[in-house]
Design a protein around this motif. Structure first.
Motif, short mmCIF file in Angstrom:
data_model
loop_
_atom_site.label_atom_id
_atom_site.label_comp_id
_atom_site.label_asym_id
_atom_site.label_seq_id
_atom_site.Cartn_x
_atom_site.Cartn_y
_atom_site.Cartn_z
N LYS A 82 6.49 4.93 3.19
CA LYS A 82 6.93 5.26 1.68
C LYS A 82 6.58 3.89 0.72
O LYS A 82 5.56 4.34 0.35
CB LYS A 82 8.46 5.67 1.23
CG LYS A 82 8.64 7.15 2.22
CD LYS A 82 10.33 7.10 1.00
CE LYS A 82 10.90 6.26 1.71
NZ LYS A 82 12.53 6.86 1.69
N ALA A 83 6.55 3.00 1.50
CA ALA A 83 6.38 1.56 0.71
C ALA A 83 4.53 1.61 1.04
O ALA A 83 4.29 0.70 -0.03
CB ALA A 83 6.59 0.16 1.64
N ALA A 84 4.07 2.32 2.09
CA ALA A 84 2.52 2.01 1.98
C ALA A 84 1.94 2.99 1.21
O ALA A 84 0.94 2.28 0.48
CB ALA A 84 2.40 2.02 3.64
N LEU A 85 2.18 3.44 0.90
CA LEU A 85 2.03 4.87 0.03
C LEU A 85 2.35 4.09 -0.91
O LEU A 85 1.42 4.90 -2.16
CB LEU A 85 3.14 6.36 0.45
CG LEU A 85 2.30 7.48 -0.73
CD1 LEU A 85 0.47 8.20 -0.37
CD2 LEU A 85 3.45 8.93 -0.20
N SER A 86 3.04 4.15 -2.02
CA SER A 86 3.71 3.56 -2.92
C SER A 86 2.61 2.08 -2.69
O SER A 86 1.88 2.96 -5.10
CB SER A 86 5.18 3.25 -3.05
OG SER A 86 5.87 3.75 -2.89
N ASN A 87 2.29 1.59 -2.78
CA ASN A 87 1.21 0.84 -2.57
C ASN A 87 0.28 1.11 -2.92
O ASN A 87 -0.67 0.23 -4.27
CB ASN A 87 1.95 -0.21 -1.47
CG ASN A 87 0.58 -1.94 -2.01
OD1 ASN A 87 1.60 -2.71 -2.75
ND2 ASN A 87 0.06 -2.61 -1.65
N LEU A 88 -0.25 1.45 -1.94
CA LEU A 88 -1.79 2.16 -2.38
C LEU A 88 -1.70 2.63 -4.00
O LEU A 88 -2.62 2.90 -4.87
CB LEU A 88 -1.99 3.77 -0.82
CG LEU A 88 -3.55 3.92 -1.16
CD1 LEU A 88 -4.35 3.41 -1.19
CD2 LEU A 88 -3.08 5.52 -0.49
N LEU A 89 -0.81 4.18 -3.94
CA LEU A 89 -0.88 5.31 -5.23
C LEU A 89 -0.43 3.33 -6.79
O LEU A 89 -1.38 3.60 -7.70
CB LEU A 89 0.39 5.37 -5.96
CG LEU A 89 0.61 6.97 -4.60
CD1 LEU A 89 1.90 7.64 -4.77
CD2 LEU A 89 -0.33 8.00 -4.94
N GLY A 90 -0.12 2.98 -6.28
CA GLY A 90 0.05 2.01 -7.40
C GLY A 90 -1.10 1.30 -7.93
O GLY A 90 -1.26 0.20 -8.25
N SER A 91 -2.34 1.15 -6.53
CA SER A 91 -2.90 0.14 -6.54
C SER A 91 -3.92 0.46 -7.61
O SER A 91 -5.43 0.17 -7.38
CB SER A 91 -4.14 -0.58 -5.42
OG SER A 91 -4.54 1.05 -4.86
N MET A 92 -4.54 1.55 -7.27
CA MET A 92 -5.37 2.97 -8.45
C MET A 92 -5.60 2.55 -9.44
O MET A 92 -4.72 1.60 -10.57
CB MET A 92 -4.90 4.45 -8.24
CG MET A 92 -4.81 4.86 -6.68
SD MET A 92 -4.74 6.89 -6.50
CE MET A 92 -5.80 7.20 -7.68
N GLY A 93 -6.95 2.27 -10.15
CA GLY A 93 -7.34 1.61 -11.60
C GLY A 93 -8.33 2.21 -12.32
O GLY A 93 -9.62 2.67 -11.02
N TYR A 94 -8.73 1.81 -13.24
CA TYR A 94 -10.24 2.91 -13.58
C TYR A 94 -10.85 1.82 -14.11
O TYR A 94 -10.31 0.77 -14.73
CB TYR A 94 -9.83 3.83 -14.92
CG TYR A 94 -10.49 4.27 -15.70
CD1 TYR A 94 -11.26 5.76 -15.12
CD2 TYR A 94 -11.19 4.20 -16.81
CE1 TYR A 94 -11.95 6.02 -15.26
CE2 TYR A 94 -12.15 4.52 -17.23
CZ TYR A 94 -12.74 5.83 -16.98
OH TYR A 94 -13.34 6.77 -16.90
N PHE A 95 -12.49 1.69 -13.43
CA PHE A 95 -12.74 0.36 -13.85
C PHE A 95 -13.62 0.88 -14.76
O PHE A 95 -14.89 1.87 -14.12
CB PHE A 95 -13.14 -0.62 -12.08
CG PHE A 95 -12.28 -1.01 -12.00
CD1 PHE A 95 -11.02 -1.85 -12.04
CD2 PHE A 95 -11.33 0.13 -11.42
CE1 PHE A 95 -10.01 -2.70 -11.39
CE2 PHE A 95 -10.26 -0.14 -10.52
CZ PHE A 95 -9.76 -1.40 -10.47
N VAL A 96 -14.81 0.08 -15.60
CA VAL A 96 -16.26 0.52 -16.30
C VAL A 96 -17.11 -0.82 -16.78
O VAL A 96 -16.63 -1.92 -16.29
CB VAL A 96 -15.80 0.61 -18.09
CG1 VAL A 96 -16.97 1.41 -18.59
CG2 VAL A 96 -14.26 2.10 -18.50
N GLY A 97 -17.86 -0.04 -15.74
CA GLY A 97 -19.89 -1.33 -15.83
C GLY A 97 -20.20 -1.30 -15.16
O GLY A 97 -20.44 -0.30 -14.85
N ALA A 98 -21.22 -2.31 -14.37
CA ALA A 98 -22.79 -1.92 -13.61
C ALA A 98 -22.24 -2.89 -13.01
O ALA A 98 -22.30 -4.54 -13.27
CB ALA A 98 -24.03 -2.59 -14.78
#
Length: 305
Positions: free
Chosen positions: A153-169
């Protein structure tokens, strides 16, 4: 915590942090980040404020590294410093209209017992869903099933918490023999710049990251394995991520293996690792979650002809 740029909005700290103030010490700082100042500079900005305030207070009664409890006009950054003996607990609530109608009710709903009950409910639902999605039917004799479940559960939570939205080139170096880059009319070339290094097209990327603290950006190889787990937890969320990655594919089928998008991301990467090369590629790990999605869809179609 960053705030809104709306001059009519503000944050309420006195009510939401009264418990912390009663059992410890609370200080704050409201700043307005200027153009060019990025979030990666927050540590330096806060440390600078602490040092300047310590110099202002003097050193007669020891060193006081406290935020100055001031706010610049129209701040878009709010920093709070809480000093308390452990164990300690406090709630920090951000309200866009702290003096508006119903503000006290919103504050109560977002803190204290209400927040504790809400968090407990969400934790219960998460545990239930996890047990259904990733059932542990058997374990080796030397391994405790409950401990394995907690780590999982800690591994899954850390994966979900790592998600981000990035913009650039991304910065990409063209293969030898390619037509060198020439700046648009009216713009001079950067002195010393390699004419074969160009900007990939500007794009948004929604992705998980291998490490929020050290590698807070997307890696193509890693994402294939991230999505093997995520597609079982939330198939639609996983398809969204994979779609963002496929949008980065050029006409030759190549995707830059490391996505260093935007000024904040570039500020954390040494220059020698910044440029991506079309001759460098990762094994196509994205095929793994794509295959898992296809098999899941085929199974669903077979169950509902």
């Amino acid at each position: 915590q960053t705030g809104t740029d709306d001059p009519g909005s503000s944050s309420s700290g006195s009510s939401s942090t009264s418990k912390a103030a009663a059992s410890g010490r609370l200080h704050s700082l409201g700043m307005r980040l200027q153009d060019g100042q990025q979030l990666v500079q927050l540590k330096q900005l806060v440390l600078q404020a602490l040092v300047q305030n310590a110099q202002r207070l003097g050193f007669e009664n020891g060193l006081k590294l406290w935020l100055p409890d001031i706010a610049q006009p129209r701040p878009n950054l709010a920093a709070f410093q809480v000093t308390a003996a452990v164990p300690s607990c406090f709630d920090l609530v951000f309200l866009t209209q702290p003096d508006g109608e119903g503000a006290q009710q919103r504050l109560q709903a977002l803190s204290g017992a209400s927040l504790t009950h809400l968090a407990s409910d969400r934790e219960f639902f998460f545990d239930e869903r996890f047990a259904m999605t990733f059932p542990i039917s058997s374990t080796p004799r030397s391994m405790d099933a409950s401990s394995l479940q907690e780590v999982s559960k800690a591994a899954l939570s850390n994966l979900l918490g790592s998600m981000g939205y990035f913009v650039g080139a991304s910065k990409v170096k063209l293969p030898p023999g390619s037509k060198p880059y020439t700046p648009p009319r009216g713009r001079a070339a950067t002195p010393g710049q390699d004419p074969l290094i160009v900007d990939y097209w500007r794009e948004a990327l929604f992705t998980a990251t291998p490490s929020r603290s050290f590698f807070p950006r997307g890696f193509l190889w890693d994402e294939g394995f991230h999505q093997l787990l995520l597609q079982r937890w939330d198939a639609q969320l996983s398809r969204d991520v994979i779609g963002h990655w496929l949008d980065l594919m050029n006409s030759q089928g190549w995707i830059p293996r490391e996505q260093i998008l935007g000024k904040e991301a570039r500020a954390r990467v040494p220059a020698e690792f910044m440029v991506q090369h079309p001759s460098h590629a990762n094994p196509p790990s994205l095929y793994l979650p794509l295959l898992a999605h296809a098999l899941s869809a085929a199974g669903a179609a077979a169950d509902h002809p």
